[in-house]
Design a protein around this motif. Sequence first.
Motif, PDB file in Angstrom:
ATOM      1  N   ARG A  44     -16.627  13.511  36.593  1.00 23.23           N
ATOM      2  CA  ARG A  44     -15.444  12.818  37.119  1.00 23.23           C
ATOM      3  C   ARG A  44     -15.691  12.348  38.554  1.00 23.23           C
ATOM      4  NH1 ARG A  44     -10.902  13.894  40.003  1.00 23.23           N
ATOM      5  NH2 ARG A  44     -11.642  15.998  40.475  1.00 23.23           N
ATOM      6  N   ASN A  45     -16.279  13.210  39.375  1.00 20.94           N
ATOM      7  CA  ASN A  45     -16.563  12.837  40.758  1.00 20.94           C
ATOM      8  C   ASN A  45     -17.600  11.718  40.836  1.00 20.94           C
ATOM      9  OD1 ASN A  45     -14.774  14.779  41.708  1.00 20.94           O
ATOM     10  ND2 ASN A  45     -16.357  16.346  41.922  1.00 20.94           N
ATOM     11  N   THR A  46     -18.628  11.823  39.972  1.00 18.61           N
ATOM     12  CA  THR A  46     -19.670  10.796  39.973  1.00 18.61           C
ATOM     13  C   THR A  46     -19.116   9.443  39.536  1.00 18.61           C
ATOM     14  OG1 THR A  46     -21.360  12.463  39.487  1.00 18.61           O
ATOM     15  CG2 THR A  46     -21.930  10.168  39.068  1.00 18.61           C
ATOM     16  N   SER A  47     -18.276   9.449  38.502  1.00 22.92           N
ATOM     17  CA  SER A  47     -17.676   8.197  38.033  1.00 22.92           C
ATOM     18  C   SER A  47     -16.786   7.586  39.108  1.00 22.92           C
ATOM     19  CB  SER A  47     -16.865   8.451  36.759  1.00 22.92           C
ATOM     20  OG  SER A  47     -17.694   8.825  35.689  1.00 22.92           O
ATOM     21  N   ALA A  48     -15.975   8.432  39.759  1.00 21.15           N
ATOM     22  CA  ALA A  48     -15.108   7.926  40.824  1.00 21.15           C
ATOM     23  C   ALA A  48     -15.929   7.381  41.986  1.00 21.15           C
ATOM     24  CB  ALA A  48     -14.177   9.046  41.297  1.00 21.15           C
ATOM     25  N   GLU A  49     -17.028   8.069  42.290  1.00 25.33           N
ATOM     26  CA  GLU A  49     -17.888   7.623  43.383  1.00 25.33           C
ATOM     27  C   GLU A  49     -18.542   6.297  43.059  1.00 25.33           C
ATOM     28  OE1 GLU A  49     -21.599   9.815  44.183  1.00 25.33           O
ATOM     29  OE2 GLU A  49     -20.816  10.101  46.210  1.00 25.33           O
ATOM     30  N   ARG A  52     -16.006   3.537  43.242  1.00 29.50           N
ATOM     31  CA  ARG A  52     -15.687   3.208  44.629  1.00 29.50           C
ATOM     32  C   ARG A  52     -16.787   2.348  45.254  1.00 29.50           C
ATOM     33  NH1 ARG A  52     -15.311   7.883  46.171  1.00 29.50           N
ATOM     34  NH2 ARG A  52     -17.224   8.236  47.376  1.00 29.50           N
ATOM     35  N   TYR A  53     -18.039   2.735  45.019  1.00 22.51           N
ATOM     36  CA  TYR A  53     -19.150   1.963  45.562  1.00 22.51           C
ATOM     37  C   TYR A  53     -19.228   0.575  44.927  1.00 22.51           C
ATOM     38  CZ  TYR A  53     -20.974   6.109  47.933  1.00 22.51           C
ATOM     39  OH  TYR A  53     -21.126   7.183  48.756  1.00 22.51           O
ATOM     40  N   GLN A  54     -18.908   0.498  43.637  1.00 22.66           N
ATOM     41  CA  GLN A  54     -18.933  -0.812  42.983  1.00 22.66           C
ATOM     42  C   GLN A  54     -17.854  -1.725  43.555  1.00 22.66           C
ATOM     43  OE1 GLN A  54     -21.244  -1.936  40.237  1.00 22.66           O
ATOM     44  NE2 GLN A  54     -20.476  -3.578  41.524  1.00 22.66           N
ATOM     45  N   THR A  55     -16.682  -1.158  43.815  1.00 20.37           N
ATOM     46  CA  THR A  55     -15.614  -1.942  44.434  1.00 20.37           C
ATOM     47  C   THR A  55     -16.025  -2.418  45.828  1.00 20.37           C
ATOM     48  OG1 THR A  55     -13.935  -0.703  43.200  1.00 20.37           O
ATOM     49  CG2 THR A  55     -13.199  -1.911  45.147  1.00 20.37           C
ATOM     50  N   GLN A  56     -16.667  -1.543  46.590  1.00 16.66           N
ATOM     51  CA  GLN A  56     -17.140  -1.928  47.919  1.00 16.66           C
ATOM     52  C   GLN A  56     -18.190  -3.031  47.830  1.00 16.66           C
ATOM     53  OE1 GLN A  56     -18.527   1.636  49.853  1.00 16.66           O
ATOM     54  NE2 GLN A  56     -16.473   2.534  50.021  1.00 16.66           N
ATOM     55  N   VAL A  72     -27.042 -16.691  49.889  1.00 14.28           N
ATOM     56  CA  VAL A  72     -26.206 -15.717  49.176  1.00 14.28           C
ATOM     57  C   VAL A  72     -26.986 -15.115  48.004  1.00 14.28           C
ATOM     58  CG1 VAL A  72     -24.071 -15.405  47.862  1.00 14.28           C
ATOM     59  CG2 VAL A  72     -24.101 -16.913  49.857  1.00 14.28           C
ATOM     60  N   ALA A  73     -27.763 -15.958  47.329  1.00 19.61           N
ATOM     61  CA  ALA A  73     -28.565 -15.465  46.198  1.00 19.61           C
ATOM     62  C   ALA A  73     -29.600 -14.457  46.660  1.00 19.61           C
ATOM     63  CB  ALA A  73     -29.236 -16.634  45.485  1.00 19.61           C
ATOM     64  N   HIS A  74     -30.166 -14.669  47.846  1.00 22.09           N
ATOM     65  CA  HIS A  74     -31.158 -13.728  48.367  1.00 22.09           C
ATOM     66  C   HIS A  74     -30.502 -12.499  48.994  1.00 22.09           C
ATOM     67  CE1 HIS A  74     -35.082 -15.544  47.718  1.00 22.09           C
ATOM     68  NE2 HIS A  74     -34.548 -16.742  47.978  1.00 22.09           N
ATOM     69  N   ALA A  75     -29.263 -12.642  49.484  1.00 18.22           N
ATOM     70  CA  ALA A  75     -28.550 -11.471  50.013  1.00 18.22           C
ATOM     71  C   ALA A  75     -28.304 -10.453  48.910  1.00 18.22           C
ATOM     72  CB  ALA A  75     -27.237 -11.909  50.653  1.00 18.22           C
ATOM     73  N   GLY A  76     -28.115 -10.939  47.700  1.00 12.13           N
ATOM     74  CA  GLY A  76     -28.059 -10.054  46.548  1.00 12.13           C
ATOM     75  C   GLY A  76     -26.723  -9.362  46.353  1.00 12.13           C
ATOM     76  N   HIS A  77     -26.730  -8.500  45.339  1.00 12.10           N
ATOM     77  CA  HIS A  77     -25.524  -7.789  44.931  1.00 12.10           C
ATOM     78  C   HIS A  77     -25.948  -6.494  44.253  1.00 12.10           C
ATOM     79  CE1 HIS A  77     -21.470  -7.033  43.899  1.00 12.10           C
ATOM     80  NE2 HIS A  77     -21.498  -7.492  42.659  1.00 12.10           N
ATOM     81  N   PHE A  78     -25.122  -5.460  44.365  1.00 14.32           N
ATOM     82  CA  PHE A  78     -25.412  -4.167  43.758  1.00 14.32           C
ATOM     83  C   PHE A  78     -24.533  -3.946  42.531  1.00 14.32           C
ATOM     84  CE2 PHE A  78     -27.074  -3.325  48.015  1.00 14.32           C
ATOM     85  CZ  PHE A  78     -28.226  -2.600  47.720  1.00 14.32           C
ATOM     86  N   LEU A  79     -25.139  -3.342  41.500  1.00 13.51           N
ATOM     87  CA  LEU A  79     -24.382  -2.886  40.334  1.00 13.51           C
ATOM     88  C   LEU A  79     -24.623  -1.398  40.154  1.00 13.51           C
ATOM     89  CD1 LEU A  79     -24.925  -5.636  37.597  1.00 13.51           C
ATOM     90  CD2 LEU A  79     -23.035  -5.393  39.214  1.00 13.51           C
ATOM     91  N   PHE A  80     -23.561  -0.658  39.880  1.00 12.34           N
ATOM     92  CA  PHE A  80     -23.651   0.773  39.630  1.00 12.34           C
ATOM     93  C   PHE A  80     -23.360   1.016  38.150  1.00 12.34           C
ATOM     94  CE2 PHE A  80     -22.946   0.392  44.101  1.00 12.34           C
ATOM     95  CZ  PHE A  80     -23.665   1.441  44.665  1.00 12.34           C
ATOM     96  N   ARG A  81     -24.259   1.739  37.519  1.00 11.69           N
ATOM     97  CA  ARG A  81     -24.140   1.966  36.077  1.00 11.69           C
ATOM     98  C   ARG A  81     -22.964   2.881  35.773  1.00 11.69           C
ATOM     99  NH1 ARG A  81     -27.147   5.469  32.456  1.00 11.69           N
ATOM    100  NH2 ARG A  81     -28.328   6.188  34.262  1.00 11.69           N
TER     101      ARG A  81
END
Length: 476
Positions: A44-49, A52-56, A72-81
């Motif tokens: 539960r904590n990991t999913s919430a974390e 939260r990081y994905q929203t950020q 912008v394409a080189h600045a990139g983007h993060f995805l959290f599984r």
Amino acid sequence: MNLTLRIATEEWRYMARNRVAVAGLLLLALLTLVVSLTAFEQQRNTSAERDRYQTQANDAFAAQPDRHPHRVAHAGHFLFRPLSALAAFDPGIDAYTGQTVFLEAHRQNGMSFGDVNQSSLLLRFGQLTPAFVLQVLAPLLLIFIGHAAVAREKQSGALRVLLAQGISSRQIILGKLLALCSIAALALLPTVLALGWLAYYQQASWLLSTWLVLGYGLWLLIWSIAVVLVSALVARGRDALLSLLALWTVLAILLPRGVADIANVVVALPSKFETDITVARDYLALGDAHNPDDPHFGAFRQQLLARYGVAKVEDLPVNYKGLLSMEGERASSELFNRYAAQTFNQQQAQLTLVDRFAWLIPTLALRQLSMAASGTDLLTFQRFLEQAEHYRYTLVQRLNQLQAQRLSYKDDTNPNKENRIEHSHWQQFPTFDYQPESVSTVLQRSLSSVGVLAIWLLLLVAAVFAAGNRLGSTVK
């Protein structure tokens, strides 16, 4: 049937007087409860974390100022599984695969920040999870409780008396088996309650939770029958205990690890270093999509000029650099996808080899079923990577398209001019929405594992009936 129940009742009374049996069952139930609560809270904590990081990360991408689209394409983007709700029950390979992936132009990055790489070496030898307790520790409890169920009657001479009273050997074995199966059911009960809680409060699939209960129920039933069978075949309880411990060591620990090592040798995977070198070499051979005069894209440039009926790229109605970036991204993505598919095919070949051994080693079948239902197996991980790559490619190509349509080629090639477009464009980009595998597909994919367990169960049932006949003949 009444005689069978009487035998089972007497066995229950014996177990109740046996402090080892009672203490072992209580400790296993307590361990399952503590491990389940700990795993569920951590999940539960990991999913919430991660949420939260994905929203950020989404907010940071949308909050970028006016910029050149390719920057912008080189600045990139993060995805959290995202985690499956049932991952708390069996984390599977999650600790080894990583948690996040960085998306950027011209690159296909792998997952980063795996728990194994962030934790102590103890994690590499396995985690204490509800699945581990049922796979490894619960059979051990059944062995210690039931190893002398029939052998004890032989040693004391009570078996001859029971047979003389008209009780058949099959009724004796079935009574002992019924008593030990009740212990297995009690060992499974905390897990049933935990999975029910997950399905009710954490919105886990009821079907997949039931599928897990079915799989582990078959697993404990197999061990219950095996314990009584060995106890009926040997003359002394001590011999039964040693034989069963050896069987447990081989089936639960040695063979699963040995089969994995065999698959790794037969279908050897190249190291990440070797793969990166090969991909980098082939990527350089594609040409430089940032250079409008790169000869590797000469044919593409001529086709583009012919399509629009102009003599030079400056006369195109769209920005040639943006179109060149789109073509370069298409070619590089095809290259990356080809190597990714090759790696996944090799990993699938390893899994296929392991599946062949699963018919001989039921532990492997159980693990495959458990990870598939929990959403923590290799195919689920591959599904996430494929969707993440599709999102990356769509994102980068949309930015390249903005460059082609919103910026002129003349301005884009002028080093003294800052070329930017409004930040409202990236605010309109959709966020990543992972689509998990359907429940019916998961059930169908793990059906063979249930079949393996069912076949083992039928074979042991037949062996128990044969042992019942042998038991009566040897005593008489």
